[in-house]
Design a protein around this motif. Structure first.
Motif, PDB file in Angstrom:
ATOM      1  N   ARG A   1       0.828  -1.215   0.000  1.00 13.28           N
ATOM      2  CA  ARG A   1       0.000   0.000   0.000  1.00 13.28           C
ATOM      3  C   ARG A   1       0.855   1.255   0.000  1.00 13.28           C
ATOM      4  N   SER A   2       2.003   1.214   0.666  1.00 13.95           N
ATOM      5  CA  SER A   2       2.893   2.369   0.691  1.00 13.95           C
ATOM      6  C   SER A   2       3.575   2.582  -0.654  1.00 13.95           C
ATOM      7  N   SER A   3       3.784   1.482  -1.383  1.00 15.92           N
ATOM      8  CA  SER A   3       4.476   1.578  -2.668  1.00 15.92           C
ATOM      9  C   SER A   3       3.538   1.863  -3.828  1.00 15.92           C
ATOM     10  N   VAL A   4       2.319   1.373  -3.755  1.00 15.45           N
ATOM     11  CA  VAL A   4       1.418   1.434  -4.903  1.00 15.45           C
ATOM     12  C   VAL A   4       1.001   2.860  -5.245  1.00 15.45           C
ATOM     13  N   VAL A   5       1.140   3.783  -4.316  1.00 15.97           N
ATOM     14  CA  VAL A   5       0.794   5.183  -4.611  1.00 15.97           C
ATOM     15  C   VAL A   5       1.746   5.774  -5.650  1.00 15.97           C
ATOM     16  N   HIS A   6       2.908   5.148  -5.850  1.00 16.90           N
ATOM     17  CA  HIS A   6       3.874   5.616  -6.837  1.00 16.90           C
ATOM     18  C   HIS A   6       3.773   4.851  -8.161  1.00 16.90           C
ATOM     19  N   LEU A   7       2.805   3.961  -8.268  1.00 18.56           N
ATOM     20  CA  LEU A   7       2.711   3.044  -9.402  1.00 18.56           C
ATOM     21  C   LEU A   7       1.658   3.500 -10.404  1.00 18.56           C
ATOM     22  N   ASP A   8       2.021   3.463 -11.702  1.00 23.78           N
ATOM     23  CA  ASP A   8       1.057   3.742 -12.760  1.00 23.78           C
ATOM     24  C   ASP A   8       0.478   2.465 -13.349  1.00 23.78           C
ATOM     25  N   SER A   9       1.316   1.452 -13.564  1.00 27.94           N
ATOM     26  CA  SER A   9       0.835   0.202 -14.153  1.00 27.94           C
ATOM     27  C   SER A   9       1.817  -0.917 -13.846  1.00 27.94           C
ATOM     28  N   GLN A  10       1.375  -2.137 -14.072  1.00 22.70           N
ATOM     29  CA  GLN A  10       2.195  -3.311 -13.786  1.00 22.70           C
ATOM     30  C   GLN A  10       1.896  -4.394 -14.799  1.00 22.70           C
ATOM     31  N   GLU A  11       2.921  -5.143 -15.177  1.00 23.72           N
ATOM     32  CA  GLU A  11       2.778  -6.260 -16.115  1.00 23.72           C
ATOM     33  C   GLU A  11       3.581  -7.440 -15.598  1.00 23.72           C
ATOM     34  N   ASN A  12       2.996  -8.625 -15.611  1.00 25.49           N
ATOM     35  CA  ASN A  12       3.676  -9.828 -15.137  1.00 25.49           C
ATOM     36  C   ASN A  12       3.745 -10.864 -16.247  1.00 25.49           C
ATOM     37  N   GLN A  13       4.871 -11.562 -16.314  1.00 28.21           N
ATOM     38  CA  GLN A  13       5.033 -12.664 -17.251  1.00 28.21           C
ATOM     39  C   GLN A  13       5.593 -13.874 -16.511  1.00 28.21           C
ATOM     40  N   LEU A  14       5.036 -15.030 -16.784  1.00 22.76           N
ATOM     41  CA  LEU A  14       5.557 -16.278 -16.237  1.00 22.76           C
ATOM     42  C   LEU A  14       6.325 -16.979 -17.351  1.00 22.76           C
ATOM     43  N   MET A  15       7.565 -17.398 -17.054  1.00 22.40           N
ATOM     44  CA  MET A  15       8.463 -17.869 -18.106  1.00 22.40           C
ATOM     45  C   MET A  15       9.126 -19.186 -17.708  1.00 22.40           C
ATOM     46  N   PHE A  16       9.405 -19.982 -18.715  1.00 24.25           N
ATOM     47  CA  PHE A  16      10.143 -21.227 -18.526  1.00 24.25           C
ATOM     48  C   PHE A  16      11.542 -21.068 -19.130  1.00 24.25           C
ATOM     49  N   PRO A  17      12.588 -21.497 -18.412  1.00 26.13           N
ATOM     50  CA  PRO A  17      13.932 -21.369 -18.966  1.00 26.13           C
ATOM     51  C   PRO A  17      14.145 -22.329 -20.131  1.00 26.13           C
ATOM     52  N   CYS A  18      14.838 -21.862 -21.160  1.00 25.79           N
ATOM     53  CA  CYS A  18      15.202 -22.729 -22.275  1.00 25.79           C
ATOM     54  C   CYS A  18      16.332 -23.655 -21.853  1.00 25.79           C
ATOM     55  N   PRO A  19      16.500 -24.791 -22.520  1.00 29.57           N
ATOM     56  CA  PRO A  19      17.535 -25.748 -22.115  1.00 29.57           C
ATOM     57  C   PRO A  19      18.934 -25.168 -22.079  1.00 29.57           C
ATOM     58  N   PHE A  20      19.229 -24.179 -22.920  1.00 32.21           N
ATOM     59  CA  PHE A  20      20.568 -23.587 -22.992  1.00 32.21           C
ATOM     60  C   PHE A  20      20.720 -22.376 -22.092  1.00 32.21           C
ATOM     61  N   SER A  21      19.697 -22.012 -21.348  1.00 32.66           N
ATOM     62  CA  SER A  21      19.765 -20.834 -20.490  1.00 32.66           C
ATOM     63  C   SER A  21      20.694 -21.063 -19.303  1.00 32.66           C
ATOM     64  N   PRO A  22      21.630 -20.130 -19.009  1.00 39.78           N
ATOM     65  CA  PRO A  22      22.447 -20.281 -17.800  1.00 39.78           C
ATOM     66  C   PRO A  22      21.604 -20.317 -16.544  1.00 39.78           C
ATOM     67  N   MET A  23      20.553 -19.531 -16.495  1.00 44.07           N
ATOM     68  CA  MET A  23      19.594 -19.623 -15.393  1.00 44.07           C
ATOM     69  C   MET A  23      18.530 -20.615 -15.778  1.00 44.07           C
ATOM     70  N   LYS A  24      18.483 -21.747 -15.079  1.00 41.96           N
ATOM     71  CA  LYS A  24      17.476 -22.754 -15.393  1.00 41.96           C
ATOM     72  C   LYS A  24      17.250 -23.682 -14.223  1.00 41.96           C
TER      73      LYS A  24
END
Length: 249
Positions: free
Chosen positions: A226-249
């Motif tokens: 609630r303290s942070s949302v007063v500074h927010l205009d919009s938000q977008e979320n994406q859920l992602m799966f790492p590819c087999p070659f991704s260093p982060m996986k």
């Protein structure tokens, strides 16, 4: 005439006083960026009929690209953007990035074996330059597998000097109790300004849904948001799966 000028002097003085009293800090972005290292976020939209072919080609030829600069992670977007991939590249300076792009343009293997085949499969490309926010460090996921969430916040103009502390409190209120594993928080430098990206890791999409429900019942999280949302205009979320070659996986 003397009376006219005399009447203007007090008004001018008041204007100068009012101008000096304006809270100029509200337009400040805070301290200058201390770290030279930056992260390029790239999002590619793929033709729906070419999605599988693009991922296969990239899996086979990504080594032609990673020999030039460091890949942090490469993901396929599952929710929040169909037929998209998102990848993050690390650079130590803008001159390094320029040198990498120049080298790629002269790399015959990269051109003939990958980029000439990949570009016709795409419908658009988008990139941003981001820095880690001062309180964040790039972390690795606790284990391989799982899913990643990229939460993107469009903050109101003013920069971290205005909303930085509240935003930090909001993110850490989720991280410390274990409602998600915070891997990094980034502030945009080129692209949409006043934009913050937060990368999270979860064991699975169902765990993410479970932790989100718990967070909504946590009074500390609710107060911080609630303290942070007063500074927010919009938000977008994406859920992602790492590819087999991704260093982060």
């Amino acid at each position: 005439m003397l009376k006219l000028f005399g009447s203007l002097r007090p008004a001018a003085a008041l204007l100068r006083t009012a101008s000096a009293a304006q809270p100029s800090a509200c337009l400040s972005t805070g301290p200058q960026q201390e770290q030279r290292t930056f992260y390029e976020f790239r999002t590619y939209s793929i033709r729906p009929d070419q999605n599988a072919a693009f991922l296969k080609l990239t899996n086979e030829k990504i080594h032609l690209r990673t020999k030039h600069s460091e890949l942090i992670g490469y993901w396929s977007v599952e929710y929040g953007g169909l037929n998209q991939v998102f990848h993050v590249w690390k650079y130590d300076s803008y001159s390094q990035r320029a040198a990498v792009r120049a080298a790629l343009a002269q790399d015959p293997s990269w051109i003939s074996e990958y980029i000439s085949k990949a570009l016709p499969m795409l419908t658009s490309q988008h990139n941003e330059v981001n820095y880690l926010v001062p309180w964040s460090r790039l972390k690795s996921p606790p284990q391989q597998g799982g899913v990643y969430e990229l939460a993107s916040f469009q903050m109101r103009p003013g920069g971290p000097a205005v909303w930085g502390s509240a935003f930090q409190a909001s993110m850490l209120s989720h991280d410390f109790p274990g409602y998600g594993k915070l891997l990094g928080a980034f502030h945009s430098e080129f692209g949409l300004l006043n934009r913050v990206h937060v990368l999270w890791w979860f064991e699975s999409a169902d765990h993410r849904a479970e932790f989100r429900h718990k967070a909504h019942t946590d009074a500390r999280v609710v107060a911080a948001v609630r303290s942070s949302v007063v500074h927010l205009d919009s938000q977008e979320n994406q859920l992602m799966f790492p590819c087999p070659f991704s260093p982060m996986k």
